[in-house]
Write an enzyme that holds these catalytic residues in place. Sequence first.
Site, mmCIF file in Angstrom:
data_model
loop_
_atom_site.group_PDB
_atom_site.id
_atom_site.type_symbol
_atom_site.label_atom_id
_atom_site.label_comp_id
_atom_site.label_asym_id
_atom_site.label_seq_id
_atom_site.Cartn_x
_atom_site.Cartn_y
_atom_site.Cartn_z
ATOM 1 N N SER A 253 2.522 3.462 -2.951
ATOM 2 C CA SER A 253 1.642 2.451 -3.542
ATOM 3 C C SER A 253 2.470 1.324 -4.135
ATOM 4 O O SER A 253 3.264 1.538 -5.061
ATOM 5 C CB SER A 253 0.785 3.086 -4.626
ATOM 6 O OG SER A 253 0.238 2.060 -5.428
ATOM 7 N N HIS B 134 0.502 1.673 0.866
ATOM 8 C CA HIS B 134 -0.770 1.710 0.129
ATOM 9 C C HIS B 134 -0.880 0.481 -0.762
ATOM 10 O O HIS B 134 0.020 0.198 -1.558
ATOM 11 C CB HIS B 134 -0.809 2.994 -0.698
ATOM 12 C CG HIS B 134 -2.118 3.277 -1.344
ATOM 13 N ND1 HIS B 134 -3.166 3.878 -0.685
ATOM 14 C CD2 HIS B 134 -2.557 3.049 -2.605
ATOM 15 C CE1 HIS B 134 -4.193 4.020 -1.510
ATOM 16 N NE2 HIS B 134 -3.848 3.524 -2.683
ATOM 17 N N ASP C 73 -3.254 -1.435 -3.520
ATOM 18 C CA ASP C 73 -4.350 -1.239 -4.462
ATOM 19 C C ASP C 73 -4.951 -2.576 -4.878
ATOM 20 O O ASP C 73 -4.275 -3.392 -5.507
ATOM 21 C CB ASP C 73 -3.825 -0.507 -5.703
ATOM 22 C CG ASP C 73 -3.504 0.940 -5.391
ATOM 23 O OD1 ASP C 73 -4.412 1.654 -4.948
ATOM 24 O OD2 ASP C 73 -2.336 1.347 -5.569
ATOM 25 N N HIS D 114 -6.678 0.021 -0.384
ATOM 26 C CA HIS D 114 -7.593 0.771 -1.255
ATOM 27 C C HIS D 114 -8.355 -0.224 -2.115
ATOM 28 O O HIS D 114 -7.805 -0.784 -3.059
ATOM 29 C CB HIS D 114 -6.736 1.736 -2.108
ATOM 30 C CG HIS D 114 -7.510 2.526 -3.099
ATOM 31 N ND1 HIS D 114 -6.906 3.216 -4.126
ATOM 32 C CD2 HIS D 114 -8.843 2.749 -3.251
ATOM 33 C CE1 HIS D 114 -7.824 3.831 -4.858
ATOM 34 N NE2 HIS D 114 -9.005 3.557 -4.350
ATOM 35 N N MET E 261 -9.368 10.569 -5.044
ATOM 36 C CA MET E 261 -8.623 10.112 -6.225
ATOM 37 C C MET E 261 -8.306 11.307 -7.116
ATOM 38 O O MET E 261 -9.192 12.074 -7.486
ATOM 39 C CB MET E 261 -9.446 9.090 -7.016
ATOM 40 C CG MET E 261 -9.604 7.741 -6.354
ATOM 41 S SD MET E 261 -8.062 6.985 -5.837
ATOM 42 C CE MET E 261 -7.206 6.804 -7.414
ATOM 43 N N ASP F 216 -4.542 10.431 -3.945
ATOM 44 C CA ASP F 216 -3.979 9.262 -4.622
ATOM 45 C C ASP F 216 -4.040 9.432 -6.132
ATOM 46 O O ASP F 216 -5.128 9.484 -6.714
ATOM 47 C CB ASP F 216 -4.791 8.029 -4.179
ATOM 48 C CG ASP F 216 -4.304 6.735 -4.811
ATOM 49 O OD1 ASP F 216 -3.254 6.729 -5.468
ATOM 50 O OD2 ASP F 216 -4.999 5.716 -4.614
HETATM 51 C C1 DX5 Z 1 -4.610 3.981 -9.091
HETATM 52 C C2 DX5 Z 1 -4.159 3.617 -7.710
HETATM 53 C C3 DX5 Z 1 -3.009 4.396 -7.219
HETATM 54 C C4 DX5 Z 1 -1.776 4.294 -8.045
HETATM 55 C C5 DX5 Z 1 -0.955 5.515 -7.835
HETATM 56 O O1 DX5 Z 1 -5.829 3.372 -9.329
HETATM 57 O O2 DX5 Z 1 -5.207 3.806 -6.777
HETATM 58 O O3 DX5 Z 1 -2.750 4.111 -5.857
HETATM 59 O O4 DX5 Z 1 -1.008 3.173 -7.759
HETATM 60 O O5 DX5 Z 1 0.111 5.475 -8.708
HETATM 61 P P1 DX5 Z 1 0.835 6.796 -9.208
HETATM 62 O O6 DX5 Z 1 1.396 7.464 -8.006
HETATM 63 O O7 DX5 Z 1 1.852 6.278 -10.152
HETATM 64 O O8 DX5 Z 1 -0.223 7.640 -9.884
HETATM 65 ZN ZN ZN Z 2 -4.738 3.639 -4.605
#
Ligand code: DX5
Ligand code: ZN
Length: 219
Positions: free
Chosen positions: A7, A32, A34, A65, A136, A174
């Site tokens: 991400s 990924h 966000d 996402h 999630m 995720d």
């Molecule tokens: C949170 C995002 C994730 C996030 C994951 O809303 O959808 O993709 O960036 O980050 P980590 O791996 O640090 O939890």
């Molecule tokens: Zn995400």
Amino acid sequence: MYKLSPSLLSCDFTRLGEEVKILEQNNVPYIHIDVMDGVFVPNISIGIPVIECLRKITELTLDVHLMITRPERYIEQFASAGSDIINFHYEACENSAAAIDRIHELGKKAGITIKPKTDWREIIPYLSKADLVLVMSVEPGFGGQGLIKETLDNVRGLAKYKRENHLDFELEIDGGVKTDNLQEVIEAGAEVIVAGSAVFRGDAAENIQKFQKIMENCT
Ligand code: DX5
Ligand code: ZN
């Protein structure tokens, strides 16, 4: 074969191109991205112009996402920006079946996403249409949170349903995935692993290699 989808939320945006190069050099299949609107989630991140730039510099699969309200309003724009997979939130969408169909009409893969408190059974009607299901494992909005263990029940339920019904969606997880819980999320049934802070905090190449080693041992 498990796939890592780092991400970018936790990367150094002043060096976005270099961060992408590191992912390419380390044979990561997905990136990924966000997208947050400050309404569906209490945070605002990046959007269409950044995806357009990423599309110009990489052929890696852009796993987008959308954490936005009524994502159906923006499907065309995210498709033409160069997204490969468009994941929208089931909770935010008025007609998930129509959203999946529209994404397919535009030649893209469709992912349906659920928040931690949504029971996986609610999306059963869409599972035969979806290319990907994104579970999630933290409340969406921020990187660097701890994985909520109960969300693995959603992963387990979906993995079992997929097996029993011979479906072929990819099951992605995720939020809060680190090298020390990776094996557990894979054993629950996750196939595509998003990791933000665990990849980009410290040496990204080294971190990716640690993830890949564990993934190889799980196959
Ligand atoms: C949170 C995002 C994730 C996030 C994951 O809303 O959808 O993709 O960036 O980050 P980590 O791996 O640090 O939890
Ligand atoms: Zn995400």
